[in-house]
Design an enzyme around this catalytic site. Structure first.
Site: not given
Ligand code: WQD
Length: 333
Positions: A13, A125, A149, A153, A198
């Protein structure tokens, strides 16, 4: 025009925000210890904008190095991105997360006070809304975070609020991001997670690139229209513009103000997979896997405040996010 210090300035970002600041005539000074980014981002920012940001390879928690930077550069404002951000890692190494994210912020605030720098925009966040019910607005209760984490924040928001309360000359803007994805349209900068991603979008682009053979969809039995998790994805270039709007706002306001940066629209995991396939003419193999612990069914923003006060609104859609994310990933092949 302002001279702006971006901590974590070579990150995902931070780098997009540096581009927007330079395009709008501001000066950008980047500080980053390169723990999750690389030096070539500085060259790429220069390639995009024709202007080279000043870069300091320092740890923002290094008081001496940061003071040297402030002495040389005298920034007018700071946008504070630096921090660890992997949710799962924060559960495994909580002390490392608290030490790094809080130490960095405290050293930064003390150094700002020492050099009379009074404007700070913080990269917060939507995770601070914890157990509240979406759509989240800026007055929704915070706390109840499900991992360290998220708590860092939350705590940093409180530290900044307290600092602004004690010194009425300070201007603090807390930006609560929803799910940032996408990349600059040039394909030169984007999200480059180390190891196994992730987050959803980097995982999808790595499957598309053949680096992983399929995507695991974490649960299809949520109380959502298609059973998969719904999130408010926001294009990183829209997010970067939100920072410039916040910086302008902070110039004429003191105290603490909070804004959600999201689109207000929810997209499910399956919708995202299919949008990516359509936008790029590719197939993403996936399997339904168990729910990921700590995940919410739904998360999306109420966006009225940023529109009314910052005159900022996200403009890019899911197709733009998918196309731009893939263009960047292809550039890495
Ligand atoms: C999105 C959706 C998963 C991976 C997290 C943090 C947040 C921010 C961003 C940052 C969910 C699904 C994901 C995969 C899947 N932090 N998924 N298969 O969890 O909303 O937010 O990241 O830097 O603070 O909590 O984002 O992209 O991980 O997941 O099905 O391999 O995709 O279950 O529904 P999330 P995400």
């Amino acid at each position: 025009m302002s001279k702006v210090l971006l901590t974590g300035g070579t990150g995902f970002i931070g780098s997009h925000t540096a581009v927007k600041l330079l395009e709008q005539g501001h000066e950008a000074v980047l500080a980053d210890n390169l723990s999750n980014s690389s030096r070539d981002v500085v060259d790429r920012i220069e390639q995009i904008t024709g202007k080279r940001p000043v870069f300091y390879e320092i740890d923002v928690a290094d008081r001496q190095a940061l003071a040297d930077l402030f002495r040389k550069e005298s920034p007018d404002a700071v946008i504070h991105f630096a921090g660890y951000k992997a949710v799962g890692e924060s559960v495994a190494k909580p002390l490392m997360y608290y030490r790094n994210n809080l130490d960095t912020t405290l050293t930064l605030l003390e150094t700002m006070a020492q050099f009379d720098c009074r404007r700070i925009i913080f990269s917060s966040s939507s995770t601070v809304y914890g157990a509240s019910q979406p759509p989240f607005n800026e007055d929704s209760p915070t706390g109840g975070c499900s991992n360290p984490y998220g708590w860092t924040k939350f705590m940093i928001e409180k530290i900044l609020e307290g600092a602004a309360h004690a010194d009425e000359r300070l201007s603090v803007v807390l930006l609560r991001y929803f799910n940032p994805v996408g990349a600059h349209a040039s394909g030169l900068i984007g999200e480059k997670p180390g190891g196994i991603p992730n987050n959803l979008m980097p995982f999808i682009t790595q499957v598309a690139a053949g680096k992983r053979d399929h995507l695991n969809v974490f649960g299809n039995d949520y109380e959502t229209p298609d059973g998969t998790g719904v999130r408010d994805y926001i294009h990183v270039v829209d997010l970067a513009k939100g920072h410039v709007a916040a910086l302008n706002y902070a110039e004429s306001h003191t105290g603490t103000e909070v804004f959600n940066l999201g689109t207000g629209k929810g997209t499910s995991v399956l919708e995202m997979i299919h949008a990516f396939e359509r936008a790029n003419g590719l197939t993403i193999p996936y399997v339904i896997a168990p729910r990921r612990p700590g995940d919410l069914a739904f998360s999306f923003a109420e966006t009225r405040k940023a529109e009314a006060v910052l005159h900022w609104k996200a403009e890019k859609n899911i197709e733009d996010m998918c196309r731009d994310a893939w263009r960047f990933e292809k550039g890495l092949l």
